[in-house]
Design a protein around this motif. Sequence first.
Motif, PDB file in Angstrom:
ATOM      1  N   ILE A  78       8.629 -12.370   1.309  1.00  0.00           N
ATOM      2  CA  ILE A  78       9.837 -11.961   2.029  1.00  0.00           C
ATOM      3  C   ILE A  78      10.007 -12.808   3.288  1.00  0.00           C
ATOM      4  O   ILE A  78      11.118 -13.227   3.617  1.00  0.00           O
ATOM      5  CB  ILE A  78       9.787 -10.443   2.344  1.00  0.00           C
ATOM      6  CG1 ILE A  78       9.965  -9.638   1.059  1.00  0.00           C
ATOM      7  CG2 ILE A  78      10.821 -10.048   3.387  1.00  0.00           C
ATOM      8  CD1 ILE A  78      11.283  -9.864   0.322  1.00  0.00           C
ATOM      9  N   GLU A 129       0.798  -5.759  -1.292  1.00  0.00           N
ATOM     10  CA  GLU A 129       1.909  -5.605  -0.355  1.00  0.00           C
ATOM     11  C   GLU A 129       1.935  -6.752   0.641  1.00  0.00           C
ATOM     12  O   GLU A 129       3.011  -7.200   1.040  1.00  0.00           O
ATOM     13  CB  GLU A 129       1.834  -4.253   0.360  1.00  0.00           C
ATOM     14  CG  GLU A 129       2.197  -3.099  -0.541  1.00  0.00           C
ATOM     15  CD  GLU A 129       2.213  -1.756   0.167  1.00  0.00           C
ATOM     16  OE1 GLU A 129       1.939  -1.678   1.392  1.00  0.00           O
ATOM     17  OE2 GLU A 129       2.508  -0.754  -0.513  1.00  0.00           O
ATOM     18  N   THR A 185      12.963  -2.422  -3.253  1.00  0.00           N
ATOM     19  CA  THR A 185      11.594  -2.891  -3.020  1.00  0.00           C
ATOM     20  C   THR A 185      10.766  -2.760  -4.293  1.00  0.00           C
ATOM     21  O   THR A 185      10.027  -3.676  -4.668  1.00  0.00           O
ATOM     22  CB  THR A 185      10.944  -2.113  -1.860  1.00  0.00           C
ATOM     23  OG1 THR A 185      11.723  -2.339  -0.678  1.00  0.00           O
ATOM     24  CG2 THR A 185       9.509  -2.552  -1.621  1.00  0.00           C
ATOM     25  N   GLU A 186      10.883  -1.637  -4.974  1.00  0.00           N
ATOM     26  CA  GLU A 186      10.136  -1.419  -6.211  1.00  0.00           C
ATOM     27  C   GLU A 186      10.587  -2.394  -7.311  1.00  0.00           C
ATOM     28  O   GLU A 186       9.755  -2.955  -8.025  1.00  0.00           O
ATOM     29  CB  GLU A 186      10.283   0.027  -6.686  1.00  0.00           C
ATOM     30  CG  GLU A 186       9.592   0.329  -8.001  1.00  0.00           C
ATOM     31  CD  GLU A 186       8.092   0.070  -8.004  1.00  0.00           C
ATOM     32  OE1 GLU A 186       7.537  -0.098  -9.115  1.00  0.00           O
ATOM     33  OE2 GLU A 186       7.458   0.024  -6.940  1.00  0.00           O
ATOM     34  N   GLN A 197      16.749   1.343  -0.474  1.00  0.00           N
ATOM     35  CA  GLN A 197      15.780   0.338  -0.041  1.00  0.00           C
ATOM     36  C   GLN A 197      14.469   0.469  -0.811  1.00  0.00           C
ATOM     37  O   GLN A 197      13.865  -0.540  -1.177  1.00  0.00           O
ATOM     38  CB  GLN A 197      15.534   0.449   1.466  1.00  0.00           C
ATOM     39  CG  GLN A 197      16.716  -0.040   2.281  1.00  0.00           C
ATOM     40  CD  GLN A 197      16.480   0.069   3.772  1.00  0.00           C
ATOM     41  OE1 GLN A 197      15.862   1.022   4.247  1.00  0.00           O
ATOM     42  NE2 GLN A 197      16.980  -0.909   4.513  1.00  0.00           N
ATOM     43  N   HIS A 210      11.911  -5.338  -6.870  1.00  0.00           N
ATOM     44  CA  HIS A 210      11.452  -6.666  -6.488  1.00  0.00           C
ATOM     45  C   HIS A 210       9.950  -6.795  -6.778  1.00  0.00           C
ATOM     46  O   HIS A 210       9.488  -7.828  -7.276  1.00  0.00           O
ATOM     47  CB  HIS A 210      11.757  -6.934  -5.008  1.00  0.00           C
ATOM     48  CG  HIS A 210      11.570  -8.355  -4.621  1.00  0.00           C
ATOM     49  ND1 HIS A 210      10.617  -8.740  -3.718  1.00  0.00           N
ATOM     50  CD2 HIS A 210      12.209  -9.489  -5.021  1.00  0.00           C
ATOM     51  CE1 HIS A 210      10.684 -10.061  -3.565  1.00  0.00           C
ATOM     52  NE2 HIS A 210      11.631 -10.536  -4.343  1.00  0.00           N
ATOM     53  N   ARG A 211       9.173  -5.744  -6.500  1.00  0.00           N
ATOM     54  CA  ARG A 211       7.745  -5.753  -6.800  1.00  0.00           C
ATOM     55  C   ARG A 211       7.528  -5.943  -8.298  1.00  0.00           C
ATOM     56  O   ARG A 211       6.729  -6.785  -8.722  1.00  0.00           O
ATOM     57  CB  ARG A 211       7.075  -4.448  -6.345  1.00  0.00           C
ATOM     58  CG  ARG A 211       5.548  -4.461  -6.585  1.00  0.00           C
ATOM     59  CD  ARG A 211       4.936  -3.083  -6.573  1.00  0.00           C
ATOM     60  NE  ARG A 211       5.430  -2.223  -7.648  1.00  0.00           N
ATOM     61  CZ  ARG A 211       5.069  -2.297  -8.928  1.00  0.00           C
ATOM     62  NH1 ARG A 211       4.214  -3.206  -9.331  1.00  0.00           N
ATOM     63  NH2 ARG A 211       5.578  -1.481  -9.827  1.00  0.00           N
ATOM     64  N   LEU A 213      17.597  -7.639   0.892  1.00  0.00           N
ATOM     65  CA  LEU A 213      16.254  -7.579   0.316  1.00  0.00           C
ATOM     66  C   LEU A 213      15.195  -7.667   1.409  1.00  0.00           C
ATOM     67  O   LEU A 213      14.246  -6.874   1.430  1.00  0.00           O
ATOM     68  CB  LEU A 213      16.067  -8.702  -0.706  1.00  0.00           C
ATOM     69  CG  LEU A 213      14.707  -8.801  -1.385  1.00  0.00           C
ATOM     70  CD1 LEU A 213      14.373  -7.533  -2.159  1.00  0.00           C
ATOM     71  CD2 LEU A 213      14.667 -10.014  -2.296  1.00  0.00           C
ATOM     72  N   HIS A 217       3.611  -9.574  -0.946  1.00  0.00           N
ATOM     73  CA  HIS A 217       5.030  -9.249  -1.058  1.00  0.00           C
ATOM     74  C   HIS A 217       5.725  -9.541   0.275  1.00  0.00           C
ATOM     75  O   HIS A 217       6.788 -10.179   0.312  1.00  0.00           O
ATOM     76  CB  HIS A 217       5.193  -7.783  -1.452  1.00  0.00           C
ATOM     77  CG  HIS A 217       6.550  -7.445  -1.961  1.00  0.00           C
ATOM     78  ND1 HIS A 217       6.791  -6.283  -2.645  1.00  0.00           N
ATOM     79  CD2 HIS A 217       7.749  -8.081  -1.899  1.00  0.00           C
ATOM     80  CE1 HIS A 217       8.069  -6.220  -2.980  1.00  0.00           C
ATOM     81  NE2 HIS A 217       8.670  -7.304  -2.525  1.00  0.00           N
ATOM     82  N   VAL A 224      12.631  -4.507   2.070  1.00  0.00           N
ATOM     83  CA  VAL A 224      11.196  -4.645   1.839  1.00  0.00           C
ATOM     84  C   VAL A 224      10.433  -4.426   3.145  1.00  0.00           C
ATOM     85  O   VAL A 224       9.429  -3.708   3.177  1.00  0.00           O
ATOM     86  CB  VAL A 224      10.842  -5.985   1.183  1.00  0.00           C
ATOM     87  CG1 VAL A 224       9.331  -6.199   1.137  1.00  0.00           C
ATOM     88  CG2 VAL A 224      11.435  -6.069  -0.222  1.00  0.00           C
ATOM     89  N   LYS A 225      10.915  -5.019   4.213  1.00  0.00           N
ATOM     90  CA  LYS A 225      10.232  -4.841   5.502  1.00  0.00           C
ATOM     91  C   LYS A 225      10.290  -3.371   5.943  1.00  0.00           C
ATOM     92  O   LYS A 225       9.309  -2.839   6.449  1.00  0.00           O
ATOM     93  CB  LYS A 225      10.837  -5.749   6.567  1.00  0.00           C
ATOM     94  CG  LYS A 225      10.421  -7.192   6.396  1.00  0.00           C
ATOM     95  CD  LYS A 225      10.947  -8.044   7.527  1.00  0.00           C
ATOM     96  CE  LYS A 225      10.386  -9.445   7.439  1.00  0.00           C
ATOM     97  NZ  LYS A 225      10.797 -10.263   8.598  1.00  0.00           N
ATOM     98  N   LEU A 239       7.800  -1.436   3.433  1.00  0.00           N
ATOM     99  CA  LEU A 239       6.379  -1.797   3.428  1.00  0.00           C
ATOM    100  C   LEU A 239       5.730  -1.863   4.812  1.00  0.00           C
ATOM    101  O   LEU A 239       4.504  -1.819   4.912  1.00  0.00           O
ATOM    102  CB  LEU A 239       6.158  -3.127   2.715  1.00  0.00           C
ATOM    103  CG  LEU A 239       6.511  -3.161   1.225  1.00  0.00           C
ATOM    104  CD1 LEU A 239       6.168  -4.519   0.623  1.00  0.00           C
ATOM    105  CD2 LEU A 239       5.824  -2.043   0.458  1.00  0.00           C
TER     106      LEU A 239
END
Length: 133
Positions: free
Chosen positions: A103, A96, A80-81, A76, A83-84, A124, A99, A128-129, A132
């Motif tokens: 999402i 964030e 996330t990284e 995860q 996608h960032r 995804l 981001h 991300v949730k 972050l």
Amino acid sequence: MSDEKKFEAFHREQLNKNEEIQSETVKDRSGHKIDQADDNFLDMSQSEIKGKNQIEKKLLEQLDELVQQGATLERQEEVTELHREWLTYSWPNYTEDKHLEIINMYEADERYRDYFGEDRTQELITAVKHVLL
């Protein structure tokens, strides 16, 4: 057609796809103008576009791994990284909060889910949730 003209046509085609997917939603909800992201995209060199495409490929591979093998915190975090990194090619000022906002848009709007596919998008969103929040 010269390489430069082909590259310009490719840029325009990608931009049109992005605008169709993102439309007014990005203008209204994420806090930045799509035109600014468009400008960043049009200013990208061939090598930057290649880099973005490579990151997208890795992101899709990692999302497939999440779908097939299940989530771990490490997977995860990697998703996330990636996608960032992918987002920062188009966004001038990543945060964030932005981001998470995108999402939330993926969750609310099927056009985003269509881009990555339903299963990938759900993984995804979850990743991300989890990372972050």
